[in-house]
Design a protein around this motif. Sequence first.
Motif, PDB file in Angstrom:
ATOM      1  N   LYS A 123       0.867  -1.182   0.000  1.00  0.00           N
ATOM      2  CA  LYS A 123       0.000   0.000   0.000  1.00  0.00           C
ATOM      3  C   LYS A 123       0.903   1.231   0.000  1.00  0.00           C
ATOM      4  O   LYS A 123       1.713   1.412   0.902  1.00  0.00           O
ATOM      5  N   LYS A 124       0.740   2.094  -0.979  1.00  0.00           N
ATOM      6  CA  LYS A 124       1.686   3.198  -1.193  1.00  0.00           C
ATOM      7  C   LYS A 124       1.271   4.505  -0.519  1.00  0.00           C
ATOM      8  O   LYS A 124       1.830   5.546  -0.819  1.00  0.00           O
ATOM      9  N   ASP A 125       0.295   4.456   0.368  1.00  0.00           N
ATOM     10  CA  ASP A 125      -0.167   5.697   0.994  1.00  0.00           C
ATOM     11  C   ASP A 125       0.821   6.271   2.000  1.00  0.00           C
ATOM     12  O   ASP A 125       1.046   7.479   2.042  1.00  0.00           O
ATOM     13  N   LEU A 126       1.394   5.415   2.833  1.00  0.00           N
ATOM     14  CA  LEU A 126       2.176   5.907   3.969  1.00  0.00           C
ATOM     15  C   LEU A 126       3.268   4.923   4.358  1.00  0.00           C
ATOM     16  O   LEU A 126       3.036   3.716   4.430  1.00  0.00           O
ATOM     17  N   LEU A 127       4.447   5.466   4.647  1.00  0.00           N
ATOM     18  CA  LEU A 127       5.553   4.664   5.186  1.00  0.00           C
ATOM     19  C   LEU A 127       6.233   5.483   6.281  1.00  0.00           C
ATOM     20  O   LEU A 127       6.455   6.686   6.117  1.00  0.00           O
ATOM     21  N   PHE A 128       6.525   4.813   7.381  1.00  0.00           N
ATOM     22  CA  PHE A 128       7.267   5.454   8.462  1.00  0.00           C
ATOM     23  C   PHE A 128       8.713   4.952   8.459  1.00  0.00           C
ATOM     24  O   PHE A 128       8.960   3.749   8.299  1.00  0.00           O
ATOM     25  N   ILE A 129       9.637   5.873   8.630  1.00  0.00           N
ATOM     26  CA  ILE A 129      11.029   5.535   8.943  1.00  0.00           C
ATOM     27  C   ILE A 129      11.199   5.902  10.414  1.00  0.00           C
ATOM     28  O   ILE A 129      11.141   7.076  10.779  1.00  0.00           O
ATOM     29  N   THR A 130      11.334   4.902  11.248  1.00  0.00           N
ATOM     30  CA  THR A 130      11.389   5.143  12.688  1.00  0.00           C
ATOM     31  C   THR A 130      12.742   4.707  13.236  1.00  0.00           C
ATOM     32  O   THR A 130      13.234   3.624  12.905  1.00  0.00           O
ATOM     33  N   HIS A 131      13.324   5.556  14.071  1.00  0.00           N
ATOM     34  CA  HIS A 131      14.684   5.252  14.566  1.00  0.00           C
ATOM     35  C   HIS A 131      14.805   5.618  16.036  1.00  0.00           C
ATOM     36  O   HIS A 131      13.988   6.351  16.598  1.00  0.00           O
ATOM     37  N   SER A 132      15.863   5.092  16.659  1.00  0.00           N
ATOM     38  CA  SER A 132      16.080   5.302  18.093  1.00  0.00           C
ATOM     39  C   SER A 132      17.080   6.423  18.371  1.00  0.00           C
ATOM     40  O   SER A 132      17.455   6.645  19.514  1.00  0.00           O
ATOM     41  N   LYS A 151       3.087   7.979  -1.164  1.00  0.00           N
ATOM     42  CA  LYS A 151       2.520   9.329  -1.126  1.00  0.00           C
ATOM     43  C   LYS A 151       3.109  10.129   0.025  1.00  0.00           C
ATOM     44  O   LYS A 151       3.367  11.318  -0.088  1.00  0.00           O
ATOM     45  N   GLU A 152       3.298   9.448   1.158  1.00  0.00           N
ATOM     46  CA  GLU A 152       3.852  10.122   2.335  1.00  0.00           C
ATOM     47  C   GLU A 152       4.929   9.245   2.979  1.00  0.00           C
ATOM     48  O   GLU A 152       4.735   8.049   3.153  1.00  0.00           O
ATOM     49  N   ILE A 153       6.047   9.876   3.328  1.00  0.00           N
ATOM     50  CA  ILE A 153       7.105   9.224   4.097  1.00  0.00           C
ATOM     51  C   ILE A 153       7.373  10.114   5.306  1.00  0.00           C
ATOM     52  O   ILE A 153       7.716  11.288   5.153  1.00  0.00           O
ATOM     53  N   HIS A 154       7.190   9.549   6.494  1.00  0.00           N
ATOM     54  CA  HIS A 154       7.410  10.328   7.712  1.00  0.00           C
ATOM     55  C   HIS A 154       8.553   9.710   8.521  1.00  0.00           C
ATOM     56  O   HIS A 154       8.596   8.495   8.716  1.00  0.00           O
ATOM     57  N   VAL A 155       9.454  10.564   8.970  1.00  0.00           N
ATOM     58  CA  VAL A 155      10.554  10.129   9.835  1.00  0.00           C
ATOM     59  C   VAL A 155      10.150  10.406  11.278  1.00  0.00           C
ATOM     60  O   VAL A 155       9.764  11.526  11.620  1.00  0.00           O
ATOM     61  N   THR A 156      10.190   9.380  12.119  1.00  0.00           N
ATOM     62  CA  THR A 156       9.776   9.522  13.518  1.00  0.00           C
ATOM     63  C   THR A 156      10.831   8.940  14.457  1.00  0.00           C
ATOM     64  O   THR A 156      11.640   8.090  14.055  1.00  0.00           O
ATOM     65  N   ARG A 157      10.779   9.389  15.684  1.00  0.00           N
ATOM     66  CA  ARG A 157      11.707   8.910  16.711  1.00  0.00           C
ATOM     67  C   ARG A 157      10.999   7.868  17.568  1.00  0.00           C
ATOM     68  O   ARG A 157       9.870   8.092  18.022  1.00  0.00           O
ATOM     69  N   ALA A 158      11.640   6.748  17.785  1.00  0.00           N
ATOM     70  CA  ALA A 158      11.070   5.686  18.625  1.00  0.00           C
ATOM     71  C   ALA A 158      10.968   6.157  20.072  1.00  0.00           C
ATOM     72  O   ALA A 158      11.694   7.062  20.503  1.00  0.00           O
ATOM     73  N   SER A 159      10.076   5.519  20.822  1.00  0.00           N
ATOM     74  CA  SER A 159       9.894   5.882  22.222  1.00  0.00           C
ATOM     75  C   SER A 159      11.140   5.553  23.040  1.00  0.00           C
ATOM     76  O   SER A 159      12.010   4.781  22.613  1.00  0.00           O
ATOM     77  N   CYS A 160      11.204   6.115  24.239  1.00  0.00           N
ATOM     78  CA  CYS A 160      12.362   5.862  25.105  1.00  0.00           C
ATOM     79  C   CYS A 160      12.451   4.390  25.485  1.00  0.00           C
ATOM     80  O   CYS A 160      13.547   3.844  25.637  1.00  0.00           O
ATOM     81  N   THR A 161      11.312   3.717  25.635  1.00  0.00           N
ATOM     82  CA  THR A 161      11.323   2.296  25.999  1.00  0.00           C
ATOM     83  C   THR A 161      11.990   1.464  24.910  1.00  0.00           C
ATOM     84  O   THR A 161      12.889   0.647  25.182  1.00  0.00           O
ATOM     85  N   ILE A 162      11.570   1.665  23.667  1.00  0.00           N
ATOM     86  CA  ILE A 162      12.147   0.926  22.548  1.00  0.00           C
ATOM     87  C   ILE A 162      13.622   1.277  22.387  1.00  0.00           C
ATOM     88  O   ILE A 162      14.472   0.406  22.185  1.00  0.00           O
ATOM     89  N   SER A 163      13.939   2.563  22.503  1.00  0.00           N
ATOM     90  CA  SER A 163      15.324   3.006  22.326  1.00  0.00           C
ATOM     91  C   SER A 163      16.247   2.408  23.379  1.00  0.00           C
ATOM     92  O   SER A 163      17.382   2.023  23.075  1.00  0.00           O
ATOM     93  N   CYS A 164      15.756   2.303  24.625  1.00  0.00           N
ATOM     94  CA  CYS A 164      16.575   1.718  25.697  1.00  0.00           C
ATOM     95  C   CYS A 164      16.855   0.249  25.445  1.00  0.00           C
ATOM     96  O   CYS A 164      17.964  -0.238  25.692  1.00  0.00           O
ATOM     97  N   HIS A 165      15.858  -0.482  24.954  1.00  0.00           N
ATOM     98  CA  HIS A 165      16.034  -1.909  24.719  1.00  0.00           C
ATOM     99  C   HIS A 165      16.905  -2.187  23.495  1.00  0.00           C
ATOM    100  O   HIS A 165      17.660  -3.162  23.472  1.00  0.00           O
ATOM    101  N   CYS A 166      16.778  -1.344  22.483  1.00  0.00           N
ATOM    102  CA  CYS A 166      17.459  -1.615  21.201  1.00  0.00           C
ATOM    103  C   CYS A 166      18.781  -0.888  21.042  1.00  0.00           C
ATOM    104  O   CYS A 166      19.637  -1.316  20.277  1.00  0.00           O
TER     105      CYS A 166
END
Length: 200
Positions: free
Chosen positions: A143-152, A173-188
């Motif tokens: 599905k080409k509507d939305l993709l997230f690039i999420t990082h820690s 159509k949309e690419i959004h860059v987001t920051r992972a939560s502190c919980t995910i970032s701490c584990h990864c």
Amino acid sequence: MIHINQGSSLSSSYQNCCLAAQELGHVHVVDSGNLSTGTGLLVAAAGQMIAQGKSVEEIVKELEARKSLCRSSFILDTLTFMHAGGRCSSVVALGANVLKLKPCIEVDNRDGSMSVGKKYRGPLDKVLVKYVKDELARYQKVKKDLLFITHSGIDENYIGLVRKAVEETAEFKEIHVTRASCTISCHCGPNTLGILFEAE
């Protein structure tokens, strides 16, 4: 009211919300079977359906069907933080770090549980580009509507490489860059990055 929460195997939030919903009587609880912006894909879909004037019952039914289409995965730069959190043994962490292996962690969209997918080897820049192209090629229809690039927390140059790899592979159509939560970032740990999108 609709409440979309983290995958039931990742958190007790789903069970707690179900208990609260029984008392309140007007809350519809949706187990996203996901985490981070994998859940965000369903939230965005719900927003579109609200704008279309769909009823709560229609939205919940469609979300339950669509969650099996959400694809979430991410690349770990190191297993040091997984080991520190008790999620892998010291032998596995040491071996992976010595061999410079960068595993792809895949989220099971039925309940949010995670497993190790393909293991990449090499410098992070090359691994991330290969990972993006592999993930988008795994599914016949995306599905080409939305993709997230999420990082820690990662250098902007890596994000640029990933965005370019996505754009060269598929036209979203949309690419959004987001920051992972502190919980995910701490584990990864730092330099963890994933792409999250829907298949069809």
